[in-house]
Write an enzyme that holds these catalytic residues in place. Structure first.
Site, mmCIF file in Angstrom:
data_model
loop_
_atom_site.group_PDB
_atom_site.id
_atom_site.type_symbol
_atom_site.label_atom_id
_atom_site.label_comp_id
_atom_site.label_asym_id
_atom_site.label_seq_id
_atom_site.Cartn_x
_atom_site.Cartn_y
_atom_site.Cartn_z
ATOM 1 N N ASN A 68 -4.999 2.063 -13.218
ATOM 2 C CA ASN A 68 -4.019 1.173 -12.589
ATOM 3 C C ASN A 68 -2.642 1.784 -12.782
ATOM 4 O OD1 ASN A 68 -2.951 -1.259 -11.435
ATOM 5 N ND2 ASN A 68 -2.414 -1.958 -13.498
ATOM 6 N N MET A 112 -3.921 -7.210 -6.829
ATOM 7 C CA MET A 112 -3.393 -8.350 -7.565
ATOM 8 C C MET A 112 -4.461 -9.234 -8.208
ATOM 9 S SD MET A 112 -0.303 -7.655 -7.402
ATOM 10 C CE MET A 112 0.536 -9.084 -8.075
ATOM 11 N N GLU A 147 6.702 6.160 -9.411
ATOM 12 C CA GLU A 147 5.269 5.837 -9.238
ATOM 13 C C GLU A 147 4.635 6.834 -8.272
ATOM 14 O OE1 GLU A 147 4.190 1.751 -8.384
ATOM 15 O OE2 GLU A 147 5.976 1.004 -9.392
ATOM 16 N N HIS A 182 1.227 0.410 -13.356
ATOM 17 C CA HIS A 182 1.956 -0.810 -13.671
ATOM 18 C C HIS A 182 3.452 -0.488 -13.701
ATOM 19 C CE1 HIS A 182 2.699 -4.758 -15.305
ATOM 20 N NE2 HIS A 182 3.494 -4.201 -16.198
ATOM 21 N N ASP A 195 -3.245 -5.330 -18.203
ATOM 22 C CA ASP A 195 -2.307 -4.223 -18.448
ATOM 23 C C ASP A 195 -2.343 -3.741 -19.898
ATOM 24 O OD1 ASP A 195 -1.453 -4.497 -15.753
ATOM 25 O OD2 ASP A 195 -0.068 -6.063 -16.323
ATOM 26 N N GLY A 199 0.774 -1.245 0.000
ATOM 27 C CA GLY A 199 0.000 0.000 0.000
ATOM 28 C C GLY A 199 0.798 1.284 0.000
ATOM 29 N N SER A 200 2.044 1.246 -0.503
ATOM 30 C CA SER A 200 2.816 2.507 -0.504
ATOM 31 C C SER A 200 2.212 3.521 -1.466
ATOM 32 C CB SER A 200 4.292 2.258 -0.814
ATOM 33 O OG SER A 200 4.490 1.986 -2.180
ATOM 34 N N ASN A 201 1.684 3.056 -2.595
ATOM 35 C CA ASN A 201 1.021 4.000 -3.516
ATOM 36 C C ASN A 201 -0.240 4.578 -2.883
ATOM 37 O OD1 ASN A 201 2.223 4.370 -6.338
ATOM 38 N ND2 ASN A 201 2.492 2.169 -6.008
ATOM 39 N N ILE A 227 -7.284 -9.786 -11.155
ATOM 40 C CA ILE A 227 -7.694 -9.249 -12.453
ATOM 41 C C ILE A 227 -9.165 -8.867 -12.335
ATOM 42 C CG2 ILE A 227 -8.061 -9.843 -14.891
ATOM 43 C CD1 ILE A 227 -5.635 -11.765 -14.554
#
Ligand code: GRF
Length: 217
Positions: A106, A89, A173, A108, A144, A15-17, A91
């Protein structure tokens, strides 16, 4: 006063983003966190920042499809302006894309269309890439494959390991994801199912920040 632009963060892990999006939220608000993992470390940011969290653990559902359907129901109920996948993670199901196309993004860790899927940093090093990076894209029914909004590049250095390269990409990111979300919130990036519109200010800023926009990829 304009209603706040509400985003939901979907996570599966660290969860850093997500944390970075919360910390930089100025023109949007993170109104909920959804995780498909009971023990995702990023869930702690819900308690820390008083953001409701919703956990959909695999063990609670007979099938993966019923789990995905429950997540879709929750998202419909929350009715956000934007769904932000941040280390999520699973789809997403075709039904999910049908319900929210143009409102799911998203990040990537590769310069798509190169290296979709997993282990992007290792694969970039093995391929002898000179440049690597990350892509923010709209989510479609492929993996993606959706329309790319913006990319940030980093160099691959001679002594790079998977970890050192991953850390260099992650720093980018953390710059690009809140920038894209902010500009979507402000209506300075728009999507009409076919093409992405960028406000002239966004184009100018992308040059200063060294981001690459769709037409330049
Ligand atoms: C990031 O590298 C992101 O690009 C990818 O998964 C990783 C998630 O990291 N989709 P974090 O959970 O945001 O720290």
């Amino acid at each position: 006063m304009r209603a706040p632009y509400r985003i939901i963060g979907l996570i599966s892990g660290r969860g850093s983003n997500l944390l970075n999006l919360i910390n930089k939220a100025s023109d949007y608000e993170v109104c909920a966190i959804i995780s498909n993992k009971q023990d995702a470390p990023g869930l702690k940011y819900g308690a820390q920042f008083n953001i409701p969290t919703h956990i959909f653990a695999r063990a609670q559902f007979d099938t993966i499809n019923s789990l995905k359907a429950a997540i879709l129901d929750k998202c419909k109920q929350l009715n956000p302006d934007l769904i932000v996948l941040a280390g999520y993670m699973l789809i997403v199901s075709p039904e999910f894309v049908d319900a929210f196309y143009g409102r799911i993004i998203n990040i990537h860790p590769a310069l798509l269309p190169k290296f979709p899927g997993l282990d992007t940093h290792r694969r970039a090093l093995e391929a002898g890439e000179k440049q690597h990076g990350c892509t923010v894209h709209f989510v479609d029914k492929g993996v993606d494959t959706g329309p790319a909004i913006a990319q940030a590049m980093v160099p691959c250095l001679p002594n790079d390991t998977e970890e050192s390269l991953a850390a260099r990409v992650l720093a980018r990111e953390h710059e690009i994801y809140p920038w894209v979300v902010k500009n979507l919130a402000l209506g300075k990036i728009k999507f009409n199912d076919r093409s992405i519109y960028y406000d002239p200010e966004v184009i100018a800023e992308s040059r200063t920040l060294d981001f690459i926009l769709h037409d330049e990829m």
